[in-house]
Design an enzyme around this catalytic site. Structure first.
Site, mmCIF file in Angstrom:
data_model
loop_
_atom_site.group_PDB
_atom_site.id
_atom_site.type_symbol
_atom_site.label_atom_id
_atom_site.label_comp_id
_atom_site.label_asym_id
_atom_site.label_seq_id
_atom_site.Cartn_x
_atom_site.Cartn_y
_atom_site.Cartn_z
ATOM 1 N N LYS A 112 -1.938 -3.755 10.673
ATOM 2 C CA LYS A 112 -0.537 -3.363 10.842
ATOM 3 C C LYS A 112 -0.336 -2.587 12.153
ATOM 4 C CE LYS A 112 0.817 -4.415 6.424
ATOM 5 N NZ LYS A 112 -0.409 -5.029 5.929
HETATM 6 C C1 LIG Z 1 -0.713 -6.119 5.183
HETATM 7 C C2 LIG Z 1 -2.119 -6.546 5.031
HETATM 8 C C3 LIG Z 1 -2.469 -7.892 4.738
HETATM 9 C C4 LIG Z 1 -1.432 -8.968 4.476
HETATM 10 O O1 LIG Z 1 -0.732 -9.329 5.619
HETATM 11 P P1 LIG Z 1 0.654 -10.133 5.508
HETATM 12 O O2 LIG Z 1 1.221 -10.139 6.860
HETATM 13 O O3 LIG Z 1 1.485 -9.351 4.515
HETATM 14 O O4 LIG Z 1 0.328 -11.491 4.985
HETATM 15 C C5 LIG Z 1 -3.806 -8.229 4.676
HETATM 16 N N1 LIG Z 1 -4.774 -7.299 4.859
HETATM 17 C C6 LIG Z 1 -4.485 -6.015 5.128
HETATM 18 C C7 LIG Z 1 -5.586 -5.049 5.284
HETATM 19 C C8 LIG Z 1 -3.153 -5.587 5.237
HETATM 20 O O5 LIG Z 1 -2.872 -4.283 5.492
#
Ligand SMILES: *Cc1c(COP(=O)(O)O)cnc(C)c1O
Length: 465
Positions: A112
């Site tokens: 993120k």
């Molecule tokens: C948010 C997240 C995901 C999922 O990503 P999306 O964009 O919602 O598909 C996978 N792994 C981690 C560690 C995340 O923080």
């Protein structure tokens, strides 16, 4: 560049407007009116660029008319300066032809940060040029809240209030939010569940007077700028493997479909990407859809990969819009029926177009632990539960001669219990977080009550103005 809503009933907007708005007024998601493309010569010219320069080049067409590549370059340089790996997004080969690209070297140890760190700079820049201020409110079960807090701490013109369910996030995740000391950050521990927190955020947005007085905004994963920022690391990975002169495939652990959607956008922009392999945990709506066109909601079950414990993958709507040849009325009808009935009927031709490019697998917790252990035993690679699911999806879809690049989305130290159960090892937090458990926490416990939560948001905003 102009943006249109997937449901066709919202005004056309610019990049900056879409950045601040998030969701479109008609409930749809903004997408570019046309897909910008690069030629093979353009792609080849990007091969020698640093990651921040490459990101600015890739994002520039999406921001055209609002920001220049030079503006973006200043922001990407600042956004990625705090990453604790010199390559920012390093790649390693774990098995023959199967690569892992690590997206977790940012301040909160999850992918993120790749988008959110840039969003902090984008918001500050756009708000300064308009002379406006904003209050970002959000609900989190873990990674999104901490990424937003790290990205927006001490930024002028922006307050951030994050609601988390009291006692229901992991301790690492809570401390990453509550130990950030900045006058513009507020943490509310709600006496309720994650769903209660989400309902409170929705209710604040629905309170028109409060929304206007506080200038509410959101940075959730449907924000187009987050997708645009994520396209850059797919381009970076593909070029390093020989694209555009060679095909590559990607594997992505998926929740809200935001990360893998960015990979698909890179393909729309002209990169030769052959296949997208999606990994889910037991919350497997996407892999069921890809297996037998069953897009039906089920109750969310908790898993070892909490950031993928999701019932509805909001960003899927953007792909659906394309699968329907951009028929916004059809898209709106299908999405509204889905909300009403919990099931989506996708026309078999559209479904076949999706399965020609995407495949999916789902791993339960036992399968996830087994994957973590075998990666460690066979390749000496420590993958967190989310990343391990993505790597397993990549292995399942690998084709001879086509590099498969799996996205590692979280640092294993974020999930020490799961790692220890699978491998016997407890990975240490990186140096910048080593004293996380000694830092002082700051948060307010608030009842699950809209009036009290609004009071808490108002008092933070007033005390910081
Ligand atoms: C948010 C997240 C995901 C999922 O990503 P999306 O964009 O919602 O598909 C996978 N792994 C981690 C560690 C995340 O923080």
């Amino acid at each position: 560049m102009h943006y249109i809503s997937t449901r066709g009933q919202a005004p056309v907007r610019s990049f900056s407007e879409v950045l601040l708005a998030g969701l479109a007024e008609d409930g749809g998601l903004y997408v570019p009116q046309t897909w910008p493309t690069f030629s093979d010569a353009d792609w080849r010219a990007m091969r020698g660029l640093s990651y921040p320069a490459l990101a600015a080049r890739v994002i520039a067409p999406f921001a055209a008319g609002c920001l220049t590549e030079a503006d973006l370059m200043k922001m990407t340089t600042a956004a990625y300066a705090g990453f604790d790996h010199p390559a920012i997004v390093p790649v390693t080969e774990v098995e023959d032809g199967l690569f892992v690209k690590e997206l977790f070297h940012g301040p909160t140890l999850a992918f993120k940060d790749m988008a959110m760190q840039l969003l902090g700079h984008l918001f500050e820049h756009v708000l300064a040029s308009r002379g406006e201020t904003l209050t970002i409110v959000g609900a989190t079960s873990g990674d999104t809240g901490s990424a937003a807090i790290e990205a927006f701490a001490n930024r002028a013109r922006i307050n951030v209030v994050i609601l988390h369910p009291e006692g229901r996030t992991s301790e690492v995740q809570r401390r990453q939010m509550t130990t950030v000391k900045a006058p513009n950050i507020g943490n509310l521990a709600i006496q309720g569940t994650f769903d209660d927190c989400q309902d409170l955020v929705k209710a604040m947005f629905a309170d028109v007077v409060f929304r206007r007085d506080m200038h509410l905004s959101a940075v959730n994963s449907i924000n187009w700028a987050r997708i645009a920022a994520q396209v850059a690391y797919y381009v970076h990975a593909a070029l390093a493997m020989g694209a555009p002169d060679r095909e590559v495939s990607f594997a992505v652990p998926t929740g809200n479909f935001g990360n893998v959607l960015a990979a698909w956008v890179a393909r729309q922009m002209g990169l030769p990407i052959r296949h997208f392999a999606i990994g889910s945990n037991r919350n497997d709506i996407l892999s069921r859809f890809l297996h037998d066109n069953d897009m039906s909601m089920r109750a969310v079950v908790p898993s070892l990969s909490p950031s993928m414990d999701i019932q509805v993958s909001s960003n899927f709507e953007r792909l659906l819009f394309e699968l329907l040849d951009r028929d916004a009325d059809a898209c709106a009808t299908m999405m509204m029926d889905f909300r009403k009935t919990g099931r989506m009927n996708i026309d078999p031709d559209a479904w076949r177009r999706a399965t020609a490019l995407f495949s999916g697998i789902a791993l339960d917790d036992d399968g996830t632990r087994a994957e973590i252990r075998s990666l460690y035993d066979n390749s000496h690679y420590l993958a967190d539960p989310h990343s391990a699911i993505g790597i397993a999806a990549g292995r399942a879809a690998r084709e001879p001669g086509v590099p498969m690049i799996a996205m590692a989305t979280a640092h294993p130290a974020k999930f020490p219990d799961a790692m220890e159960a699978a491998t016997g090892l407890r990975p240490a937090l990186p140096e910048h977080l080593a004293d996380l458990f000694e830092r002082e926490e700051r948060f307010r416990v608030v009842e699950n009550d809209l009036g009290l939560v609004e009071d808490a948001v108002r008092s933070l905003v007033l005390s910081n103005s």
